[in-house]
Design a protein around this motif. Structure first.
Motif, PDB file in Angstrom:
ATOM      1  N   GLY A  45       6.694 -17.694 -11.455  1.00 47.30           N
ATOM      2  CA  GLY A  45       6.082 -17.948 -10.156  1.00 47.30           C
ATOM      3  C   GLY A  45       4.631 -17.538 -10.146  1.00 47.30           C
ATOM      4  O   GLY A  45       4.031 -17.238 -11.176  1.00 47.30           O
ATOM      5  N   ASP A  46       4.069 -17.506  -8.949  1.00 52.18           N
ATOM      6  CA  ASP A  46       2.691 -17.060  -8.788  1.00 52.18           C
ATOM      7  C   ASP A  46       2.668 -15.545  -8.642  1.00 52.18           C
ATOM      8  O   ASP A  46       3.539 -14.955  -8.004  1.00 52.18           O
ATOM      9  N   THR A  47       1.682 -14.910  -9.225  1.00 54.23           N
ATOM     10  CA  THR A  47       1.546 -13.463  -9.110  1.00 54.23           C
ATOM     11  C   THR A  47       0.614 -13.075  -7.972  1.00 54.23           C
ATOM     12  O   THR A  47       0.517 -11.912  -7.642  1.00 54.23           O
ATOM     13  N   GLN A  48      -0.070 -14.039  -7.411  1.00 51.99           N
ATOM     14  CA  GLN A  48      -0.993 -13.774  -6.308  1.00 51.99           C
ATOM     15  C   GLN A  48      -2.101 -12.797  -6.704  1.00 51.99           C
ATOM     16  O   GLN A  48      -2.389 -11.831  -6.012  1.00 51.99           O
ATOM     17  N   PHE A  49      -2.720 -13.049  -7.868  1.00 52.61           N
ATOM     18  CA  PHE A  49      -3.833 -12.209  -8.305  1.00 52.61           C
ATOM     19  C   PHE A  49      -4.969 -12.269  -7.287  1.00 52.61           C
ATOM     20  O   PHE A  49      -5.272 -13.321  -6.740  1.00 52.61           O
ATOM     21  N   GLN A  50      -5.586 -11.125  -7.080  1.00 63.69           N
ATOM     22  CA  GLN A  50      -6.743 -10.989  -6.203  1.00 63.69           C
ATOM     23  C   GLN A  50      -7.963 -10.703  -7.085  1.00 63.69           C
ATOM     24  O   GLN A  50      -7.823 -10.386  -8.262  1.00 63.69           O
ATOM     25  N   ASP A  75      -2.217   3.049 -20.350  1.00 65.06           N
ATOM     26  CA  ASP A  75      -2.027   3.210 -18.907  1.00 65.06           C
ATOM     27  C   ASP A  75      -1.402   1.956 -18.294  1.00 65.06           C
ATOM     28  O   ASP A  75      -0.513   2.047 -17.444  1.00 65.06           O
ATOM     29  N   ALA A  76      -1.868   0.792 -18.722  1.00 69.27           N
ATOM     30  CA  ALA A  76      -1.296  -0.463 -18.208  1.00 69.27           C
ATOM     31  C   ALA A  76       0.172  -0.595 -18.613  1.00 69.27           C
ATOM     32  O   ALA A  76       1.004  -1.050 -17.824  1.00 69.27           O
ATOM     33  N   ALA A  77       0.497  -0.186 -19.820  1.00 67.69           N
ATOM     34  CA  ALA A  77       1.877  -0.308 -20.308  1.00 67.69           C
ATOM     35  C   ALA A  77       2.830   0.667 -19.634  1.00 67.69           C
ATOM     36  O   ALA A  77       4.040   0.432 -19.627  1.00 67.69           O
ATOM     37  N   ARG A  78       2.313   1.738 -19.063  1.00 68.41           N
ATOM     38  CA  ARG A  78       3.163   2.737 -18.411  1.00 68.41           C
ATOM     39  C   ARG A  78       3.789   2.233 -17.112  1.00 68.41           C
ATOM     40  O   ARG A  78       4.802   2.753 -16.667  1.00 68.41           O
ATOM     41  N   THR A  79       3.180   1.262 -16.490  1.00 69.41           N
ATOM     42  CA  THR A  79       3.744   0.729 -15.251  1.00 69.41           C
ATOM     43  C   THR A  79       4.886  -0.221 -15.582  1.00 69.41           C
ATOM     44  O   THR A  79       4.966  -0.747 -16.697  1.00 69.41           O
ATOM     45  N   THR A 105       4.511  -8.762  -9.910  1.00 70.48           N
ATOM     46  CA  THR A 105       3.261  -8.424  -9.240  1.00 70.48           C
ATOM     47  C   THR A 105       2.161  -8.496 -10.299  1.00 70.48           C
ATOM     48  O   THR A 105       2.456  -8.517 -11.505  1.00 70.48           O
ATOM     49  N   PRO A 106       0.916  -8.506  -9.893  1.00 69.87           N
ATOM     50  CA  PRO A 106      -0.154  -8.489 -10.902  1.00 69.87           C
ATOM     51  C   PRO A 106      -0.048  -7.294 -11.856  1.00 69.87           C
ATOM     52  O   PRO A 106      -0.231  -7.441 -13.060  1.00 69.87           O
ATOM     53  N   ILE A 107       0.283  -6.130 -11.336  1.00 69.28           N
ATOM     54  CA  ILE A 107       0.393  -4.940 -12.187  1.00 69.28           C
ATOM     55  C   ILE A 107       1.520  -5.098 -13.202  1.00 69.28           C
ATOM     56  O   ILE A 107       1.375  -4.729 -14.366  1.00 69.28           O
ATOM     57  N   GLU A 108       2.637  -5.665 -12.778  1.00 64.17           N
ATOM     58  CA  GLU A 108       3.767  -5.872 -13.690  1.00 64.17           C
ATOM     59  C   GLU A 108       3.416  -6.897 -14.778  1.00 64.17           C
ATOM     60  O   GLU A 108       3.775  -6.724 -15.944  1.00 64.17           O
ATOM     61  N   ALA A 147       0.176  -5.663 -21.886  1.00 64.79           N
ATOM     62  CA  ALA A 147      -0.171  -4.417 -22.584  1.00 64.79           C
ATOM     63  C   ALA A 147       0.962  -4.004 -23.522  1.00 64.79           C
ATOM     64  O   ALA A 147       0.715  -3.549 -24.646  1.00 64.79           O
ATOM     65  N   ARG A 148       2.201  -4.179 -23.099  1.00 71.69           N
ATOM     66  CA  ARG A 148       3.344  -3.849 -23.940  1.00 71.69           C
ATOM     67  C   ARG A 148       3.412  -4.768 -25.169  1.00 71.69           C
ATOM     68  O   ARG A 148       3.750  -4.315 -26.261  1.00 71.69           O
TER      69      ARG A 148
END
Length: 187
Positions: free
Chosen positions: A47-52, A89-93, A110-113, A119-120
């Protein structure tokens, strides 16, 4: 499909979203929508992640950190501490997680996911068995790094189109120029 996926790993393809870093760079992430399209086309999400705009800025920071780490690994140098921190740090989420629905599998994020997932992938490729297979494209204008799984590990280009075709055409033209010069020199 606007983006290309020829590197053999999503993190490598993500790092390659700036084309021709050595020449005139071409930024593939020109808007939050282009970043969203990359994630859909890569198959990381459905789907869309709705990046800002702020997410786009963060994605570019992560991309550049991945690019730095990949090139450092190929060179055999020590990693840059800042790049390591950014990717770790990005991979920790939490990453994007696929879900089973009555219609099949769906991966929304989400964008963070979504960025965590990339990152993973970077951590996996830079610490896994494919490290000896990492190569930079032989096209001097291309800065893509790819996983060379070809027989004998003799692949030279990230992809035949456009890099391999471009290099072969240039080699052909050079041979033809040389052939013209050789007979003239023998006269």
């Amino acid at each position: 499909m606007k983006h290309s996926f020829v590197c053999g790993n999503p993190a490598l393809d993500f790092a390659a979203t700036v084309r021709s870093r050595l020449g005139t760079p071409l930024e593939m992430f020109s808007s939050p929508e282009s970043l969203d399209a990359w994630f859909r086309e890569s198959g990381i999400i459905d789907g869309d992640t709705q990046f800002q705009p702020a997410d786009l800025e963060q994605a570019i920071v992560i991309r550049e950190a991945i690019y730095s780490l990949v090139h450092t690994k190929i060179a055999g140098d020590d990693y840059d501490g800042d790049a390591l921190s950014i990717v770790n740090d990005a991979a920790r989420t939490p990453p994007a997680v696929p879900q089973l629905t009555p219609d099949g599998r769906v991966t929304e994020a989400t964008p963070i996911e979504a960025l965590s997932t990339v990152a993973r992938h970077a951590i996996e490729v830079l610490s896994g068995p494919d490290v000896p297979l990492l190569k930079e494209c032989a096209n001097h204008e291309c800065t893509r790094v790819y996983i060379d799984r070809s027989r004998g590990a003799r692949r030279e280009w990230c992809a035949m189109d456009p890099c391999g075709n471009k290099m072969k055409a240039a080699a052909y033209r050079a041979r033809k120029r040389e052939e013209k010069l050789v007979p003239a020199a023998g006269k």
